[in-house]
Design a protein around this motif. Structure first.
Motif, PDB file in Angstrom:
ATOM      1  N   ARG A 221      31.107  46.119  35.625  1.00  0.00           N
ATOM      2  CA  ARG A 221      29.678  46.410  35.744  1.00  0.00           C
ATOM      3  C   ARG A 221      29.294  46.674  37.200  1.00  0.00           C
ATOM      4  N   ASN A 222      28.396  47.608  37.394  1.00  0.00           N
ATOM      5  CA  ASN A 222      27.973  47.971  38.749  1.00  0.00           C
ATOM      6  C   ASN A 222      27.386  46.783  39.505  1.00  0.00           C
ATOM      7  N   ALA A 223      26.817  45.826  38.774  1.00  0.00           N
ATOM      8  CA  ALA A 223      26.195  44.671  39.426  1.00  0.00           C
ATOM      9  C   ALA A 223      27.195  43.863  40.246  1.00  0.00           C
ATOM     10  N   TYR A 224      28.505  43.970  39.918  1.00  0.00           N
ATOM     11  CA  TYR A 224      29.520  43.193  40.633  1.00  0.00           C
ATOM     12  C   TYR A 224      30.111  43.935  41.829  1.00  0.00           C
ATOM     13  N   MET A 225      29.777  45.205  42.005  1.00  0.00           N
ATOM     14  CA  MET A 225      30.396  45.969  43.083  1.00  0.00           C
ATOM     15  C   MET A 225      30.093  45.391  44.466  1.00  0.00           C
ATOM     16  N   PRO A 226      28.865  44.924  44.756  1.00  0.00           N
ATOM     17  CA  PRO A 226      28.648  44.293  46.075  1.00  0.00           C
ATOM     18  C   PRO A 226      29.525  43.068  46.308  1.00  0.00           C
ATOM     19  N   LEU A 227      29.813  42.317  45.244  1.00  0.00           N
ATOM     20  CA  LEU A 227      30.701  41.154  45.363  1.00  0.00           C
ATOM     21  C   LEU A 227      32.102  41.605  45.765  1.00  0.00           C
ATOM     22  N   TYR A 228      32.633  42.599  45.067  1.00  0.00           N
ATOM     23  CA  TYR A 228      33.987  43.056  45.371  1.00  0.00           C
ATOM     24  C   TYR A 228      34.059  43.621  46.791  1.00  0.00           C
ATOM     25  N   ARG A 229      32.997  44.333  47.208  1.00  0.00           N
ATOM     26  CA  ARG A 229      32.981  44.866  48.567  1.00  0.00           C
ATOM     27  C   ARG A 229      32.965  43.734  49.590  1.00  0.00           C
ATOM     28  N   MET A 230      32.179  42.695  49.326  1.00  0.00           N
ATOM     29  CA  MET A 230      32.105  41.568  50.259  1.00  0.00           C
ATOM     30  C   MET A 230      33.460  40.884  50.396  1.00  0.00           C
ATOM     31  N   LEU A 231      34.133  40.661  49.274  1.00  0.00           N
ATOM     32  CA  LEU A 231      35.445  40.019  49.324  1.00  0.00           C
ATOM     33  C   LEU A 231      36.459  40.893  50.041  1.00  0.00           C
ATOM     34  N   GLU A 232      36.424  42.194  49.775  1.00  0.00           N
ATOM     35  CA  GLU A 232      37.342  43.111  50.441  1.00  0.00           C
ATOM     36  C   GLU A 232      37.111  43.098  51.946  1.00  0.00           C
ATOM     37  N   GLU A 233      35.858  43.148  52.367  1.00  0.00           N
ATOM     38  CA  GLU A 233      35.558  43.184  53.797  1.00  0.00           C
ATOM     39  C   GLU A 233      35.977  41.898  54.492  1.00  0.00           C
ATOM     40  N   ARG A 234      35.903  40.779  53.782  1.00  0.00           N
ATOM     41  CA  ARG A 234      36.272  39.492  54.376  1.00  0.00           C
ATOM     42  C   ARG A 234      37.764  39.198  54.239  1.00  0.00           C
ATOM     43  N   GLY A 235      38.500  40.061  53.527  1.00  0.00           N
ATOM     44  CA  GLY A 235      39.930  39.841  53.348  1.00  0.00           C
ATOM     45  C   GLY A 235      40.253  38.677  52.435  1.00  0.00           C
ATOM     46  N   LEU A 236      39.347  38.369  51.496  1.00  0.00           N
ATOM     47  CA  LEU A 236      39.533  37.235  50.590  1.00  0.00           C
ATOM     48  C   LEU A 236      39.946  37.717  49.208  1.00  0.00           C
ATOM     49  N   PRO A 237      41.016  37.161  48.645  1.00  0.00           N
ATOM     50  CA  PRO A 237      41.459  37.579  47.306  1.00  0.00           C
ATOM     51  C   PRO A 237      40.481  37.126  46.220  1.00  0.00           C
ATOM     52  N   ILE A 238      40.515  37.838  45.114  1.00  0.00           N
ATOM     53  CA  ILE A 238      39.815  37.422  43.906  1.00  0.00           C
ATOM     54  C   ILE A 238      40.865  37.128  42.839  1.00  0.00           C
ATOM     55  N   GLY A 239      40.709  36.008  42.157  1.00  0.00           N
ATOM     56  CA  GLY A 239      41.638  35.628  41.098  1.00  0.00           C
ATOM     57  C   GLY A 239      40.931  35.572  39.761  1.00  0.00           C
ATOM     58  N   PHE A 240      41.681  35.859  38.702  1.00  0.00           N
ATOM     59  CA  PHE A 240      41.188  35.708  37.339  1.00  0.00           C
ATOM     60  C   PHE A 240      42.060  34.653  36.661  1.00  0.00           C
ATOM     61  N   HIS A 241      41.471  33.490  36.416  1.00  0.00           N
ATOM     62  CA  HIS A 241      42.223  32.363  35.864  1.00  0.00           C
ATOM     63  C   HIS A 241      41.977  32.261  34.369  1.00  0.00           C
ATOM     64  N   ALA A 242      43.032  32.409  33.595  1.00  0.00           N
ATOM     65  CA  ALA A 242      42.928  32.344  32.137  1.00  0.00           C
ATOM     66  C   ALA A 242      42.669  30.923  31.667  1.00  0.00           C
ATOM     67  N   GLY A 243      42.241  30.817  30.412  1.00  0.00           N
ATOM     68  CA  GLY A 243      42.002  29.512  29.820  1.00  0.00           C
ATOM     69  C   GLY A 243      42.065  29.601  28.305  1.00  0.00           C
ATOM     70  N   PRO A 244      42.059  28.460  27.646  1.00  0.00           N
ATOM     71  CA  PRO A 244      42.163  28.454  26.188  1.00  0.00           C
ATOM     72  C   PRO A 244      40.817  28.659  25.509  1.00  0.00           C
ATOM     73  N   ASN A 245      40.859  29.171  24.313  1.00  0.00           N
ATOM     74  CA  ASN A 245      39.661  29.322  23.494  1.00  0.00           C
ATOM     75  C   ASN A 245      40.098  29.406  22.036  1.00  0.00           C
ATOM     76  N   GLN A 246      39.621  28.487  21.232  1.00  0.00           N
ATOM     77  CA  GLN A 246      39.979  28.501  19.817  1.00  0.00           C
ATOM     78  C   GLN A 246      38.759  28.820  18.951  1.00  0.00           C
ATOM     79  N   ALA A 247      37.768  29.489  19.569  1.00  0.00           N
ATOM     80  CA  ALA A 247      36.527  29.720  18.840  1.00  0.00           C
ATOM     81  C   ALA A 247      36.010  31.147  18.951  1.00  0.00           C
TER      82      ALA A 247
END
Length: 402
Positions: A221-247
């Motif tokens: 979503r376009n709403a997250y693009m400023p977040l990704y730009r901020m992280l890129e400019e600061r040299g900070l990684p973004i992680g996606f941590h999986a989890g369980p869901n039985q519902a």
């Protein structure tokens, strides 16, 4: 039975919720000697502590006086929920101890003399695991909060993450410089994500930020693009941590925890990965380092083949891409746990497909029931010493600027 440092090596049937972590991990000390792991720089990119054990302390960091009072009322009037107030802890997770046969994760009730409760106790337990597994640095995440993206009240989920982040950075990180973290983002609210990065990006021990993958959100979503730009400019990684869901709509048809666990940890990241790549996020933010956490590895070659196949037939659906999806996937990073080990030939092919010496980072997932010790990587016969060193710590050194 004891090993050289006097710590007992226990038969499995003796392990209870009160068993000392060092006794459960005694075999890891054997691996340290066998593979010379003391000579390696080892970074554990994914481990956990039981934040609900410190939940009353964490709730004191809630910014909203209304929510804080609500939490106090819950804890006062419902004593059995004193460590769950405002939380959305899913009942299905209690199946993880296999009817009591793998009980350690259910409650870390081991004795910690001199550290009775709260952050001090959490740090004591983390140190025990790090020392037992010869780990130099450990990235620590919460456990039940990995499902915070499924909270029925998004504003409460954001407030809880904010409180947890402030508690962890002020109470845990200053006590142990070997502990690092990627703080969870309140992904329900893109503006709150930006504020979180602004508040914590320069905090010692914060080496990136995290999206909990069990959520129904389009990461493109376009709403997250400023977040990704901020992280890129600061040299900070973004992680996606999986989890369980039985519902959800798929796992709710499954009648065994094994089934839901096998699928839900993978499909949530498969969904976000597909949106991430096909919508050209790597093209828009080529300097943003992206990590896929706790989904295992077997799914990655499948997704490479599947997305490449579709892309070659419908390139107009992915107009931002300048190369096949698999190329972008080889430029991202993956954590090793749980590394599917039942077929060495398939595992070797998987590691080759993802360019493991340059993209794979060791993770233990301790204290979960399916954790992997560093010896799991060190014992792989088809990896040379350079590859093992990269996977165990050198790639993490580069990704996180350690």
């Amino acid at each position: 039975m004891t090993i050289d440092d006097g710590v007992r090596r226990l038969p499995t049937q003796e392990i209870t919720t009160h068993t000392d972590s060092r006794e459960i991990l005694a075999n890891a000390a054997r691996d340290t000697e066998r593979y010379g792991l003391d000579d390696y720089f080892i970074v554990d990119v994914d481990s956990h502590h039981v934040e609900l054990d410190s939940w009353p302390e964490i709730l004191e960091f809630l910014e909203s006086p209304v929510l804080k009072d609500t939490a106090h009322q819950m804890m006062r009037n419902w004593p059995q929920a004193s460590h769950l107030a405002l939380h959305n802890h899913p009942p299905g997770l209690t199946m993880q101890d296999v009817s009591g046969r793998i009980p350690h994760q259910a409650s870390l009730a081991e004795e910690t003399p001199g550290a009775a409760s709260g952050a001090e106790r959490d740090v004591t337990l983390v140190r025990r695991a790090m020392d037992a597994m010869s780990i130099d640095l450990q990235v620590v995440f919460p456990q039940p909060m990995l499902e915070t993206g499924l909270h029925p009240q998004p504003q409460v989920a954001s407030a809880l993450l904010q409180a947890y982040n402030r508690w962890f950075t002020s109470q845990v990180l200053p006590r142990e410089p070997r502990v690092k973290t990627m703080l969870g983002l309140p992904f329900e609210d893109p503006d709150a994500c930006l504020a979180t990065v602004e508040e914590f990006a320069d905090h010692p021990g914060v080496i990136g930020f995290l999206v909990t993958s069990q959520r129904h959100a389009g990461v493109h979503r376009n709403a997250y693009m400023p977040l990704y730009r901020m992280l890129e400019e600061r040299g900070l990684p973004i992680g996606f941590h999986a989890g369980p869901n039985q519902a959800d709509s798929m796992t709710s048809t499954m009648n065994r925890f094994l089934s839901a666990h096998a699928m839900s940890f993978v499909t949530c990241n498969m969904t976000h990965m597909t949106n991430w790549v096909i919508n050209g996020i790597p093209e828009r933010f080529p300097g943003l380092k992206t990590i896929w956490i706790e989904s295992g590895l077997a799914w990655v070659p499948f997704m490479m083949q599947r997305l490449d196949h579709e892309y070659y037939m419908r390139q107009s659906d992915a107009p931002l891409l300048t190369k096949p999806p698999s190329h972008y996937m080889r430029e991202m990073y993956y954590t090793s746990q749980p590394m599917e080990w039942t077929d060495d030939a398939l595992l070797e092919a998987t590691l080759r497909a993802i360019d493991a010496p340059n993209t794979l980072m060791y993770s233990s997932d301790w204290p979960h029931w399916d954790f992997d010790v560093p010896g799991r990587i060190a014992s792989l016969p088809f990896l040379d010493d350079h590859a093992k060193r990269n996977i165990l710590g050198e790639t993490a050194r580069k990704v996180f600027g350690l």
